[in-house]
Scaffold this motif. Structure first.
Motif, short mmCIF file in Angstrom:
data_model
loop_
_atom_site.label_atom_id
_atom_site.label_comp_id
_atom_site.label_asym_id
_atom_site.label_seq_id
_atom_site.Cartn_x
_atom_site.Cartn_y
_atom_site.Cartn_z
N ALA A 180 46.08 29.85 46.21
CA ALA A 180 45.39 31.14 46.34
C ALA A 180 44.01 30.96 46.95
CB ALA A 180 45.29 31.81 44.96
N LYS A 181 43.27 29.96 46.45
CA LYS A 181 41.93 29.70 46.98
C LYS A 181 41.98 29.33 48.45
CE LYS A 181 40.52 26.75 43.73
NZ LYS A 181 39.62 25.81 43.02
N ALA A 182 42.94 28.47 48.81
CA ALA A 182 43.04 28.00 50.20
C ALA A 182 43.38 29.14 51.15
CB ALA A 182 44.09 26.89 50.29
N ILE A 183 44.32 29.99 50.75
CA ILE A 183 44.72 31.12 51.60
C ILE A 183 43.55 32.07 51.80
CG2 ILE A 183 46.20 33.18 51.72
CD1 ILE A 183 48.36 31.46 50.27
N CYS A 184 42.84 32.38 50.73
CA CYS A 184 41.70 33.30 50.83
C CYS A 184 40.58 32.72 51.68
CB CYS A 184 41.20 33.66 49.44
SG CYS A 184 42.30 34.75 48.52
N LYS A 185 40.30 31.45 51.50
CA LYS A 185 39.24 30.82 52.29
C LYS A 185 39.60 30.81 53.77
CE LYS A 185 36.52 26.57 52.70
NZ LYS A 185 36.29 25.19 52.15
N VAL A 235 43.58 43.09 45.19
CA VAL A 235 44.95 42.59 45.11
C VAL A 235 45.06 41.59 43.96
CG1 VAL A 235 46.77 41.31 46.31
CG2 VAL A 235 45.29 42.88 47.59
N VAL A 236 46.05 41.80 43.09
CA VAL A 236 46.37 40.80 42.06
C VAL A 236 47.06 39.65 42.80
CG1 VAL A 236 47.58 40.35 39.91
CG2 VAL A 236 46.65 42.64 40.35
N PHE A 237 46.42 38.49 42.84
CA PHE A 237 46.83 37.45 43.77
C PHE A 237 47.10 36.13 43.07
CE2 PHE A 237 45.63 34.42 47.32
CZ PHE A 237 46.80 34.65 48.03
N ARG A 245 45.57 47.59 55.98
CA ARG A 245 45.38 48.98 55.60
C ARG A 245 44.01 49.32 55.04
NH1 ARG A 245 50.42 47.53 55.64
NH2 ARG A 245 52.10 49.05 56.05
N PHE A 246 43.24 48.31 54.65
CA PHE A 246 41.94 48.55 54.04
C PHE A 246 40.86 47.74 54.74
CE2 PHE A 246 45.17 49.47 50.90
CZ PHE A 246 44.73 50.63 50.31
N LYS A 247 39.68 48.32 54.83
CA LYS A 247 38.57 47.63 55.48
C LYS A 247 38.11 46.43 54.68
CE LYS A 247 36.61 51.45 58.17
NZ LYS A 247 35.39 52.27 58.43
N GLU A 248 38.14 46.57 53.36
CA GLU A 248 37.70 45.48 52.48
C GLU A 248 38.77 45.19 51.43
OE1 GLU A 248 34.18 44.46 49.23
OE2 GLU A 248 33.88 46.08 50.67
N VAL A 249 39.17 43.92 51.35
CA VAL A 249 40.19 43.50 50.38
C VAL A 249 39.62 42.35 49.56
CG1 VAL A 249 42.48 42.51 50.07
CG2 VAL A 249 42.10 44.23 51.85
N ILE A 250 39.72 42.47 48.27
CA ILE A 250 39.29 41.41 47.35
C ILE A 250 40.51 40.92 46.58
CG2 ILE A 250 37.81 40.81 45.40
CD1 ILE A 250 35.96 43.11 46.24
N ALA A 251 40.65 39.62 46.46
CA ALA A 251 41.78 39.04 45.71
C ALA A 251 41.29 38.53 44.35
CB ALA A 251 42.39 37.89 46.50
N SER A 273 52.70 38.05 46.20
CA SER A 273 51.31 38.49 46.23
C SER A 273 50.64 38.16 47.57
CB SER A 273 50.51 37.88 45.07
OG SER A 273 50.40 36.48 45.20
N THR A 274 51.07 37.08 48.22
CA THR A 274 50.52 36.75 49.54
C THR A 274 50.96 37.77 50.57
OG1 THR A 274 50.45 34.39 48.99
CG2 THR A 274 50.35 34.98 51.33
#
Length: 219
Positions: free
Chosen positions: A48-53, A8-10, A26-32, A16-17
């Motif tokens: 972005a970092k906080a949401i992903c963490k 995901v372009v995040f 929809r996907f087993k593995e998602v990378i931002a 983007s969120t």
């Protein structure tokens, strides 16, 4: 084609969120993947970092500082104020020449190295604010170009392409992440989290969309 992984372009913003959580369903593995181009609203990278963490999403920030040097505008220069109204001709001064082209190209390179075919981006032709690189024709063209350029099949998905901002808020609500999008994202061109400055075009679009969402969908 690998149907289980997506990148995901995040940016850490509303669109983007919403796409990030859409992808997680929809996907087993998602990378931002986010980009640092010395943007004026650089706090978006912290969001972005906080949401992903918080939500256990692998997150990478790529250096694209050259874009700042090549494309001076109101999002990369402190001395240029963001246009409050769309110009009668041409693009708004918040348009960064080549931004989505470069973002998607670098994400495609990133994805190929990890044997990932699917790329997700939150562009929308319904509320594209005069940005030519948010149009469906551009995305489809670039999808073909990237596939030809790397001899590798890419599939660029745009979940928000044909919906307006009110419908984007509804999508966040349907995904159960309305509060996250409302309180933890940064959409404001002036770098203010959540409701933002309330004056820049991004804030106006976000606010008006939310009010329409409440009126139409929270009855």
């Amino acid at each position: 084609m690998n149907k289980e992984k997506a990148v995901v372009v995040f940016s850490g913003g509303q669109d983007s969120t919403t796409c990030l959580f859409w992808a997680k369903e929809r996907f087993k593995e998602v990378i931002a993947v986010s980009f640092d181009y010395n943007q004026k609203h650089k706090l978006e990278l912290e969001c972005a970092k906080a949401i992903c963490k918080k939500h256990n999403v692998e997150h990478h920030i790529l250096d694209l500082a050259l874009l700042n040097q090549l494309a001076p505008n109101s999002l990369t220069r402190q001395d240029i104020e963001v246009d409050k109204d769309a110009p009668k001709e041409g693009t708004p001064n918040s348009f960064v020449d080549g931004r989505n082209l470069l973002f998607l190209t670098f994400v495609a390179i990133f994805a190929k190295q990890r044997e990932i075919n699917t790329i997700i981006t939150g562009v929308s032709q319904s509320d594209f604010s005069g940005y030519p690189d948010c149009r469906d024709v551009f995305i489809k063209s670039l999808n073909v170009t990237l596939t030809l350029a790397m001899g590798y099949e890419f599939d660029i998905l745009t979940p928000l392409m044909w919906i307006n901002k009110a419908e984007t808020w509804k999508m966040a609500n349907d995904l159960g992440v309305l509060d996250i999008v409302k309180k933890e994202t940064l959409t404001c061109y002036n770098g203010i989290i959540s409701n933002g400055c309330g004056e820049c075009p991004a804030c106006q679009l976000r606010k008006n969309g939310y009010l329409e969402f409440k009126k139409e969908y929270l009855k």
